[in-house]
Design an enzyme around this catalytic site. Sequence first.
Site, short mmCIF file in Angstrom:
data_model
loop_
_atom_site.label_atom_id
_atom_site.label_comp_id
_atom_site.label_asym_id
_atom_site.label_seq_id
_atom_site.Cartn_x
_atom_site.Cartn_y
_atom_site.Cartn_z
N GLY A 230 22.97 16.81 -31.21
CA GLY A 230 24.26 17.87 -31.64
C GLY A 230 25.47 17.10 -31.25
N GLY A 231 25.04 15.61 -31.05
CA GLY A 231 26.01 14.71 -31.05
C GLY A 231 27.20 14.00 -32.09
CG HIS B 108 28.03 -5.62 -35.82
ND1 HIS B 108 26.57 -5.97 -35.96
CD2 HIS B 108 27.53 -3.86 -36.69
CE1 HIS B 108 25.76 -5.00 -35.84
NE2 HIS B 108 26.41 -4.17 -35.67
CG ASN C 206 24.41 2.99 -23.05
OD1 ASN C 206 22.91 3.01 -22.67
ND2 ASN C 206 24.68 3.63 -23.71
CB VAL C 207 26.64 1.42 -18.45
CG1 VAL C 207 25.94 0.07 -17.87
CG2 VAL C 207 27.80 1.25 -18.63
CG HIS D 73 23.45 -2.75 -27.83
ND1 HIS D 73 22.39 -2.78 -26.75
CD2 HIS D 73 24.41 -1.28 -27.45
CE1 HIS D 73 22.70 -1.32 -26.25
NE2 HIS D 73 23.78 -0.47 -27.10
CG HIS E 48 8.97 -2.19 -38.66
ND1 HIS E 48 9.47 -1.56 -37.51
CD2 HIS E 48 9.69 -2.12 -39.95
CE1 HIS E 48 10.93 -1.79 -38.03
NE2 HIS E 48 11.13 -1.62 -38.98
#
Length: 302
Positions: A260-261, A98, A110-111, A108, A177
């Site tokens: 539960g991360g 950010h 992610n791998v 953003h 939404h």
Amino acid sequence: MSEVSLQAVKDYLLDLQDRICDALGAEDGAATFREDSWEREQGGGGRSRVLENGAVIEKGGVNFSHVFGEQLPPSATEARPELAGRSFQAMGVSLVIHPKNPYVPTSHANVRFFVAEKEGEAPVWWFGGGFDLTPYYGFEEDVVHWHQTAKVACQPFGKEIYPEFKTWCDDYFYLKHRNEPRGVGGLFFDDLNRFDFDTSFALMRSIGDAYVPAYQPILARRKDHEFGDRERQFQLYRRGRYVEFNLVYDRGTIFGLQSGGRTESILMSLPPLVRWDYDYHPEPNSAESELYHKFLIHREWV
């Protein structure tokens, strides 16, 4: 089929986290990433790196995690009931940047790699990931560069990969939404095991390695752009869409919370400041309205 190597994937992901933090820290120049290593009670752990209140980056998080458990959470087995009852390992690098300047887009990436195992049966594995861009004030050359870099990363694996992953990204990062996309997209893929392990791993690496060359030039080009309170307030308003998506739709957030991360690491992607205005509409023909009409639409950028 080539043999699955968890260690090779883990080594790559740790190195990728290092390289991304080095590149972004150098671009900021004022602040450094703080590292927080953690362990998960149910199995595994990770290392979270956060840069806050930099000269360029208001808040950036680059997280590595490697978690395992006796059974997959509902978010992972909902679409694949055959995985129920299997133990699992999941590892990945996830990041959100950010920036302070509203003329610099949020990014953003992610791998990740999953393997689900059951005694006496072959392991079920897959890769996922991608990267996407969320501008507040759009520049066509930035978006074209972002998508061109994404396309080049996919090309060695077949000409159909970029358009497929681009469409997947457009569809995934969509706020139903609000009836609008989160940003201008990029790449998204999940459940990737159509190739053998080595080829699938190579494709994930190619996409992971493309993030810095996709984002750093945009960050460098826009970080010193002049802005005032109007731009800042619009940036904070649009960040609200980021928060809405991450808390309502994002698979990684839902998986992390259900398994539960570590909550601090899962919610690291949220911006430090954000605002919601009731029934806001940008002024017609303004720079703010241009975002909606020129950028938050379905487009073929390259």
